[in-house]
Design a protein around this motif. Structure first.
Motif, PDB file in Angstrom:
ATOM      1  N   THR A  36       0.812  -1.216   0.000  1.00 32.33           N
ATOM      2  CA  THR A  36       0.000   0.000   0.000  1.00 32.33           C
ATOM      3  C   THR A  36       0.847   1.267   0.000  1.00 32.33           C
ATOM      4  N   GLN A  37       2.052   1.172   0.427  1.00 36.38           N
ATOM      5  CA  GLN A  37       2.917   2.353   0.437  1.00 36.38           C
ATOM      6  C   GLN A  37       4.196   2.111  -0.358  1.00 36.38           C
ATOM      7  N   MET A  38       4.119   1.174  -1.310  1.00 33.90           N
ATOM      8  CA  MET A  38       5.316   0.832  -2.075  1.00 33.90           C
ATOM      9  C   MET A  38       5.530   1.833  -3.212  1.00 33.90           C
ATOM     10  N   PRO A  39       6.747   2.363  -3.375  1.00 33.31           N
ATOM     11  CA  PRO A  39       7.025   3.312  -4.456  1.00 33.31           C
ATOM     12  C   PRO A  39       6.876   2.646  -5.824  1.00 33.31           C
ATOM     13  N   ALA A  40       6.722   3.470  -6.836  1.00 38.39           N
ATOM     14  CA  ALA A  40       6.605   2.940  -8.199  1.00 38.39           C
ATOM     15  C   ALA A  40       7.940   2.352  -8.638  1.00 38.39           C
ATOM     16  N   GLY A  41       7.853   1.351  -9.506  1.00 42.26           N
ATOM     17  CA  GLY A  41       9.073   0.734 -10.036  1.00 42.26           C
ATOM     18  C   GLY A  41       9.574  -0.420  -9.199  1.00 42.26           C
ATOM     19  N   ILE A  42       8.878  -0.764  -8.143  1.00 44.03           N
ATOM     20  CA  ILE A  42       9.285  -1.890  -7.296  1.00 44.03           C
ATOM     21  C   ILE A  42       8.173  -2.934  -7.330  1.00 44.03           C
ATOM     22  N   ASN A  43       8.548  -4.177  -7.576  1.00 48.17           N
ATOM     23  CA  ASN A  43       7.562  -5.253  -7.706  1.00 48.17           C
ATOM     24  C   ASN A  43       7.899  -6.404  -6.770  1.00 48.17           C
ATOM     25  N   PHE A  44       6.870  -7.156  -6.481  1.00 44.09           N
ATOM     26  CA  PHE A  44       7.040  -8.385  -5.704  1.00 44.09           C
ATOM     27  C   PHE A  44       7.042  -9.581  -6.654  1.00 44.09           C
ATOM     28  N   ARG A  45       7.844 -10.581  -6.327  1.00 42.89           N
ATOM     29  CA  ARG A  45       7.785 -11.857  -7.053  1.00 42.89           C
ATOM     30  C   ARG A  45       7.767 -12.963  -6.002  1.00 42.89           C
ATOM     31  N   PHE A  46       6.738 -13.787  -6.065  1.00 45.55           N
ATOM     32  CA  PHE A  46       6.561 -14.848  -5.084  1.00 45.55           C
ATOM     33  C   PHE A  46       6.992 -16.189  -5.663  1.00 45.55           C
ATOM     34  N   ASP A  47       7.693 -16.936  -4.900  1.00 46.25           N
ATOM     35  CA  ASP A  47       8.073 -18.309  -5.257  1.00 46.25           C
ATOM     36  C   ASP A  47       7.855 -19.157  -4.007  1.00 46.25           C
ATOM     37  N   LEU A  48       6.595 -19.395  -3.693  1.00 49.07           N
ATOM     38  CA  LEU A  48       6.225 -20.052  -2.440  1.00 49.07           C
ATOM     39  C   LEU A  48       5.822 -21.494  -2.690  1.00 49.07           C
ATOM     40  N   LEU A  49       6.474 -22.405  -2.027  1.00 45.79           N
ATOM     41  CA  LEU A  49       6.138 -23.820  -2.107  1.00 45.79           C
ATOM     42  C   LEU A  49       5.228 -24.191  -0.933  1.00 45.79           C
ATOM     43  N   PRO A  50       4.443 -25.243  -1.076  1.00 44.95           N
ATOM     44  CA  PRO A  50       3.551 -25.654   0.028  1.00 44.95           C
ATOM     45  C   PRO A  50       4.338 -25.885   1.317  1.00 44.95           C
ATOM     46  N   LEU A  51       3.771 -25.372   2.410  1.00 37.06           N
ATOM     47  CA  LEU A  51       4.441 -25.485   3.705  1.00 37.06           C
ATOM     48  C   LEU A  51       3.543 -26.203   4.707  1.00 37.06           C
ATOM     49  N   PRO A  52       4.148 -26.906   5.652  1.00 41.66           N
ATOM     50  CA  PRO A  52       3.329 -27.505   6.726  1.00 41.66           C
ATOM     51  C   PRO A  52       2.837 -26.413   7.672  1.00 41.66           C
ATOM     52  N   SER A  53       1.747 -26.718   8.356  1.00 42.68           N
ATOM     53  CA  SER A  53       1.249 -25.763   9.341  1.00 42.68           C
ATOM     54  C   SER A  53       2.288 -25.584  10.440  1.00 42.68           C
ATOM     55  N   PHE A  54       2.417 -24.371  10.894  1.00 39.02           N
ATOM     56  CA  PHE A  54       3.472 -24.048  11.854  1.00 39.02           C
ATOM     57  C   PHE A  54       2.839 -23.417  13.090  1.00 39.02           C
ATOM     58  N   VAL A  55       3.156 -23.969  14.263  1.00 39.54           N
ATOM     59  CA  VAL A  55       2.634 -23.405  15.509  1.00 39.54           C
ATOM     60  C   VAL A  55       3.429 -22.152  15.844  1.00 39.54           C
ATOM     61  N   CYS A  56       2.756 -21.017  15.883  1.00 42.16           N
ATOM     62  CA  CYS A  56       3.473 -19.759  16.087  1.00 42.16           C
ATOM     63  C   CYS A  56       2.518 -18.702  16.639  1.00 42.16           C
ATOM     64  N   LEU A  57       3.072 -17.517  16.800  1.00 40.67           N
ATOM     65  CA  LEU A  57       2.283 -16.343  17.143  1.00 40.67           C
ATOM     66  C   LEU A  57       2.077 -15.571  15.838  1.00 40.67           C
ATOM     67  N   PRO A  58       0.954 -15.739  15.164  1.00 41.89           N
ATOM     68  CA  PRO A  58       0.788 -15.149  13.830  1.00 41.89           C
ATOM     69  C   PRO A  58       0.985 -13.635  13.800  1.00 41.89           C
ATOM     70  N   GLY A  59       0.528 -12.957  14.836  1.00 40.08           N
ATOM     71  CA  GLY A  59       0.711 -11.509  14.862  1.00 40.08           C
ATOM     72  C   GLY A  59       2.184 -11.126  14.839  1.00 40.08           C
ATOM     73  N   HIS A  60       2.971 -11.877  15.587  1.00 39.95           N
ATOM     74  CA  HIS A  60       4.412 -11.580  15.613  1.00 39.95           C
ATOM     75  C   HIS A  60       5.073 -11.974  14.296  1.00 39.95           C
ATOM     76  N   ILE A  61       4.625 -13.098  13.736  1.00 37.70           N
ATOM     77  CA  ILE A  61       5.198 -13.517  12.452  1.00 37.70           C
ATOM     78  C   ILE A  61       4.865 -12.494  11.366  1.00 37.70           C
ATOM     79  N   ASN A  62       3.644 -11.985  11.372  1.00 40.48           N
ATOM     80  CA  ASN A  62       3.276 -10.954  10.397  1.00 40.48           C
ATOM     81  C   ASN A  62       4.163  -9.716  10.574  1.00 40.48           C
ATOM     82  N   GLN A  63       4.367  -9.343  11.822  1.00 37.60           N
ATOM     83  CA  GLN A  63       5.225  -8.186  12.081  1.00 37.60           C
ATOM     84  C   GLN A  63       6.638  -8.453  11.584  1.00 37.60           C
ATOM     85  N   LEU A  64       7.116  -9.675  11.810  1.00 37.39           N
ATOM     86  CA  LEU A  64       8.457 -10.055  11.348  1.00 37.39           C
ATOM     87  C   LEU A  64       8.561  -9.905   9.836  1.00 37.39           C
TER      88      LEU A  64
END
Length: 400
Positions: A269-297
């Protein structure tokens, strides 16, 4: 204490009880059974002296130490016996002198050892006192150093908090400024609508005269922009609360790929022009974590990647990849930004360390990321080259 080896010896000192037993029988045989011996003071050492007996002096060091007496022995026999006694007494004197000299030497050595022991004991006591004094001084100086270090740390922490406050104030003040301006304009627009009530002419004419079409359309834009500004402020506050762990969520199963997408959306939402994301995500097992902290990370790391490309002043790409194996989950975020020098990498995880000016970053992104990683028993590493880019690798162990 000895009396000295070079002295005059008494006859009874030279002939002890053992000598009496050995010599008595020999002299009795030699002198015909009638003999006696007295010292120079007249004290009888052997036999019964007879007033009619011959006597031969036993002379040592030019002085008689005693006499050998016999009433029946011939003069020659008595003289021969005396000579034998003198040989024996002189041998005894030499033995006594050597023995006394040895005792005196041993005693002197012992006294010398006692004096050396006393000197060493005194020296040991002095060194112990010096050691205790030195230890006390060192302890005092260490305490002073620790106190100074703590003061420096507190001063540095206060400076860091000041930087954090300045950065957050700048980040909040910017949207707050245009929200305040929008509300001021919106207040004027509401006043225009209020004029409609008392405006002469028909409603349509008044609407037209007051240019309410524009006001209505612009009011919607103002509210929309103000809402965005408030969301931005709320997000900044949420980031700050997440950093301070005010709201610690409970653990739950999460898909880290979803967390990566959610974090990327926030950054986007605040990314400057000319910068793009490229995702290369493989299936992952469920992970026990603190999602709020992981999102912040992930938000911090991805935002850092975007800012690194922005700092490079050229278009770039943030590649976000993930994979899993038997040991755990690996997430890599690579950017084509300015990269870091070796010195910058050494300080990258220190709280409040940043190469950006105040307001552009507060230096908590990677420090917070590392804390979150460690809280999940994982690890984080950097690989970077100046003007090439940076790769942040995060590993999350999964139960086997």
């Amino acid at each position: 204490m000895t009396q000295g080896f070079d002295r005059e010896w008494r006859l009874d000192e030279l002939l002890d009880a053992a000598s009496h037993e050995r010599l008595g029988a020999a002299l009795s045989e030699l002198l015909g059974g009638d003999f006696a011996m007295i010292d120079n003071a007249g004290k009888t050492l052997w036999g019964q002296p007879s007033p009619e007996a011959r006597r031969e002096p036993l002379i040592l060091e030019l002085e008689p130490v005693g006499y050998l007496l016999s009433r029946t022995a011939s003069a020659a026999a008595l003289s021969a016996a005396r000579n034998l006694m003198l040989v024996l007494l002189r041998a005894q004197v030499r033995f006594k002198m050597a023995s006394t000299l040895h005792l005196e030497s041993v005693a002197e050595d012992f006294e010398s050892l006692k004096r050396e022991h006393a000197r060493l004991s005194e020296s040991e006591a002095r060194y112990k006192a010096l050691s205790a004094e030195l230890e006390a001084r060192v302890k005092k100086q260490v305490g002073e150093l620790e106190e100074r270090q703590q003061m420096l740390y507190e001063a540095e922490k206060l400076a860091s908090v000041g930087q954090l406050a300045a950065g957050m104030a700048h980040e909040i003040n910017n949207p707050l400024g245009f929200v305040r301006s929008n509300l001021s304009t919106f207040e004027k627009y509401v006043g225009k609508f209020a004029e409609l009530k008392s405006h002469p002419g028909s409603a349509a004419e008044s609407w037209q005269a007051l240019d309410l079409d524009f006001i209505l359309e612009d009011s919607i834009d103002l509210l929309h922009d103000s809402a965005k500004g408030m969301e931005r402020i709320a997000r900044i506050v949420a980031d700050l609360k997440a950093f301070s762990n005010v709201d610690r969520a409970s653990e739950e199963y999460a898909d880290l790929n979803n967390c990566l997408h959610e974090a990327a959306k926030m950054v986007e939402t605040q990314m400057p022009a000319g910068i793009n994301f490229r995702f290369d995500l493989l299936p992952l097992p469920s992970f026990v974590c603190l999602p709020g902290h992981i999102n912040q990370l992930f938000f911090n790391v991805i935002r850092n990647a975007v800012l690194a490309i922005k700092d490079a002043g050229r278009p770039g790409e943030v590649k976000i990849s993930s994979e899993a194996d038997d040991e755990g989950i690996v997430v890599r975020i690579h950017d084509t930004g300015v990269g870091m020098t070796k010195e910058q990498m050494e300080h990258a995880f220190e709280p409040f360390y940043t190469t950006r000016p105040v307001g552009s970053g507060v230096g908590l992104g990677l420090a917070t990321a590392r804390n979150v990683i460690h809280a999940h028993s994982g690890r984080i590493s950097l690989d970077s080259q100046p003007d090439v880019g940076t790769t942040v690798t995060m590993f999350f162990p999964t139960p086997s």
